[in-house]
Design a protein around this motif. Structure first.
Motif, PDB file in Angstrom:
ATOM      1  N   ARG A  59       9.506  -7.071   1.051  1.00  0.00           N
ATOM      2  CA  ARG A  59       8.931  -6.568   2.295  1.00  0.00           C
ATOM      3  C   ARG A  59       8.786  -7.741   3.250  1.00  0.00           C
ATOM      4  NH1 ARG A  59       5.429  -2.444   2.898  1.00  0.00           N
ATOM      5  NH2 ARG A  59       4.032  -3.764   4.110  1.00  0.00           N
ATOM      6  N   GLU A  66      -0.690   1.846   1.521  1.00  0.00           N
ATOM      7  CA  GLU A  66       0.322   2.407   2.421  1.00  0.00           C
ATOM      8  C   GLU A  66      -0.292   2.605   3.800  1.00  0.00           C
ATOM      9  OE1 GLU A  66       2.533   6.421   2.016  1.00  0.00           O
ATOM     10  OE2 GLU A  66       3.665   4.910   0.889  1.00  0.00           O
ATOM     11  N   SER A 103      11.180   1.234   9.065  1.00  0.00           N
ATOM     12  CA  SER A 103       9.950   1.296   8.287  1.00  0.00           C
ATOM     13  C   SER A 103       9.244  -0.064   8.296  1.00  0.00           C
ATOM     14  CB  SER A 103      10.295   1.797   6.881  1.00  0.00           C
ATOM     15  OG  SER A 103       9.141   2.093   6.148  1.00  0.00           O
ATOM     16  N   ILE A 155       4.184   9.089   6.334  1.00  0.00           N
ATOM     17  CA  ILE A 155       3.616   7.733   6.372  1.00  0.00           C
ATOM     18  C   ILE A 155       3.099   7.387   7.766  1.00  0.00           C
ATOM     19  CG2 ILE A 155       4.180   5.270   6.075  1.00  0.00           C
ATOM     20  CD1 ILE A 155       6.195   6.126   3.919  1.00  0.00           C
ATOM     21  N   HIS A 184      10.292  10.505   6.954  1.00  0.00           N
ATOM     22  CA  HIS A 184      10.343   9.048   7.073  1.00  0.00           C
ATOM     23  C   HIS A 184      11.783   8.539   6.962  1.00  0.00           C
ATOM     24  CE1 HIS A 184       8.219   5.265   7.382  1.00  0.00           C
ATOM     25  NE2 HIS A 184       8.882   4.782   6.349  1.00  0.00           N
TER      26      HIS A 184
END
Ligand code: MLT
Length: 202
Positions: A59, A66, A103, A155, A184
């Motif tokens: 990431r 989350e 994302s 999300i 998403h």
């Protein structure tokens, strides 16, 4: 330390804008090369791998849960990514890139826009959220930003993406925000809209 594992593909067509490709959680530097080639054929592609690991999944910054971010880490990592882009521009001789983030990658791109507006020429933010609860007043005058959200995204609440669009617009960016009949995950509509948009701004 601003070294990132990354892929770089030089431009194969003159006059195209370089893209900075930023993958989602659990992705890597290879993930978005195909998307980049589709939405802007012939562009130089710079694609780093996020340096934070969450249960082994790369990431671009730490999160507590989350949608709940470690904002100190967001700041630090965004600046680190900005330094990487500046160094890569010198090394590869490319202009300021348009970020294409999905994302978690879209969230770090949004943070970079707010913290270091000069690093990016613009951005395609796919399923992005507000990355910092109290961002500095950024100067994004005229910067082109395409924000594509999913109306059924579990999300990213609609209110959150609307807030991000407002935040970027208030900073002077030229924001186009579209809410797609999607969740998403990306759809063909994302690819088509991103291609059209890049073709018009680049
Ligand atoms: C994030 O952590 O950036 C967002 O929750 C999006 C994700 O990576 O799932």
């Amino acid at each position: 330390e601003s070294s990132f594992i990354h892929r770089f593909e030089p431009a194969s067509r003159a006059g195209t804008t370089p893209l900075l490709l930023l993958h989602g959680t659990g992705g890597d530097e290879n993930d978005l090369l195909g998307l980049g080639r589709m939405i802007s054929p012939g562009s130089a592609l710079l694609s780093p791998r996020g340096r934070v690991l969450e249960h082994g999944m790369p990431r671009f910054f730490r999160r507590l849960a989350e949608g709940v971010f470690d904002e100190e880490d967001v700041q630090r990592r965004a600046l680190e990514l900005g330094a990487f882009v500046d160094e890569a521009r010198e090394r590869y001789g490319i202009a300021a890139p348009v970020a294409v983030g999905f994302s978690n990658g879209a969230n770090i791109a949004a943070a970079l826009l707010l913290l270091k507006p000069d690093v990016l020429a613009g951005a395609v933010l796919l399923r992005a959220m507000v990355p910092l609860s109290d961002p500095p007043r950024a100067a994004l005058t005229g910067k082109p930003i395409l924000l594509l959200s999913g109306q059924d995204d579990p999300i990213v609440p609609a209110s959150n993406s609307a807030r991000l669009a407002a935040l970027l617009s208030e900073a002077g960016a030229n924001v186009s925000h579209k809410v797609l009949p999607a969740g998403h995950q990306l759809t063909q509509a994302d690819v088509a809209l991103a291609s059209d948009w890049i073709g018009n701004v680049a």
